[in-house]
Design a protein around this motif. Structure first.
Motif, mmCIF file in Angstrom:
data_model
loop_
_atom_site.group_PDB
_atom_site.id
_atom_site.type_symbol
_atom_site.label_atom_id
_atom_site.label_comp_id
_atom_site.label_asym_id
_atom_site.label_seq_id
_atom_site.Cartn_x
_atom_site.Cartn_y
_atom_site.Cartn_z
ATOM 1 N N PHE A 142 2.597 1.694 -3.303
ATOM 2 C CA PHE A 142 1.642 2.223 -4.278
ATOM 3 C C PHE A 142 1.489 3.731 -4.122
ATOM 4 C CE2 PHE A 142 -2.765 3.656 -4.838
ATOM 5 C CZ PHE A 142 -2.896 3.502 -6.202
ATOM 6 N N LEU A 143 1.338 4.175 -2.864
ATOM 7 C CA LEU A 143 1.190 5.610 -2.619
ATOM 8 C C LEU A 143 2.419 6.376 -3.087
ATOM 9 C CD1 LEU A 143 -0.412 5.710 0.929
ATOM 10 C CD2 LEU A 143 -1.540 6.050 -1.253
ATOM 11 N N ARG A 144 3.596 5.835 -2.818
ATOM 12 C CA ARG A 144 4.835 6.508 -3.202
ATOM 13 C C ARG A 144 5.012 6.528 -4.712
ATOM 14 N NH1 ARG A 144 9.455 3.354 -1.783
ATOM 15 N NH2 ARG A 144 8.133 2.856 -0.024
ATOM 16 N N ASN B 250 2.734 6.244 -7.150
ATOM 17 C CA ASN B 250 1.711 6.986 -7.889
ATOM 18 C C ASN B 250 1.441 8.382 -7.338
ATOM 19 O OD1 ASN B 250 1.176 4.887 -9.740
ATOM 20 N ND2 ASN B 250 0.015 3.833 -8.169
ATOM 21 N N LYS B 251 2.185 8.756 -6.302
ATOM 22 C CA LYS B 251 2.038 10.072 -5.669
ATOM 23 C C LYS B 251 0.584 10.352 -5.280
ATOM 24 C CE LYS B 251 6.079 12.131 -7.842
ATOM 25 N NZ LYS B 251 6.794 10.916 -7.805
ATOM 26 N N LYS B 252 0.002 9.382 -4.627
ATOM 27 C CA LYS B 252 -1.388 9.505 -4.180
ATOM 28 C C LYS B 252 -1.438 9.588 -2.656
ATOM 29 C CE LYS B 252 -3.490 7.890 -8.144
ATOM 30 N NZ LYS B 252 -4.084 8.869 -8.951
ATOM 31 N N TRP B 253 -0.659 10.507 -2.070
ATOM 32 C CA TRP B 253 -0.590 10.625 -0.621
ATOM 33 C C TRP B 253 -1.900 11.108 -0.013
ATOM 34 C CZ3 TRP B 253 2.876 8.067 1.771
ATOM 35 C CH2 TRP B 253 4.100 7.825 1.167
ATOM 36 N N TRP B 254 -2.783 11.669 -0.799
ATOM 37 C CA TRP B 254 -4.058 12.126 -0.272
ATOM 38 C C TRP B 254 -4.951 10.949 0.104
ATOM 39 C CZ3 TRP B 254 -8.087 10.399 -3.226
ATOM 40 C CH2 TRP B 254 -7.785 10.016 -4.536
ATOM 41 N N LEU B 255 -4.649 9.736 -0.358
ATOM 42 C CA LEU B 255 -5.428 8.556 0.010
ATOM 43 C C LEU B 255 -5.149 8.094 1.438
ATOM 44 C CD1 LEU B 255 -5.261 6.297 -3.158
ATOM 45 C CD2 LEU B 255 -7.271 7.365 -2.184
ATOM 46 N N TYR C 217 0.830 -1.199 0.000
ATOM 47 C CA TYR C 217 0.000 0.000 0.000
ATOM 48 C C TYR C 217 0.873 1.260 0.000
ATOM 49 C CZ TYR C 217 -3.201 3.568 1.729
ATOM 50 O OH TYR C 217 -3.917 4.712 1.891
#
Length: 52
Positions: free
Chosen positions: A13-15, A17-22, A10
């Motif tokens: 994935f965040l790192r 795709n740069k989806k730290w807001w999730l 998880y």
């Protein structure tokens, strides 16, 4: 060990795709789920359920 792998994937994935807001959203869902599960059999359950 499998649970740690899921958490590691998880975060990767965040790192990637740069989806730290999730992260705050998922954290809030986990905390709310724990709150509901832990207060299921207590006297506070009717008050907790009325919030939602």
């Amino acid at each position: 060990m499998a649970k740690l792998k899921i958490i590691r994937e998880y975060f990767s994935f965040l790192r990637a795709n740069k989806k730290w807001w999730l992260f705050p959203i998922v954290s809030a869902f986990i905390l709310l789920g724990l709150l509901i599960v832990l207060t299921k059999g207590s006297a506070l359950a009717p008050f907790i359920y009325s919030i939602f």
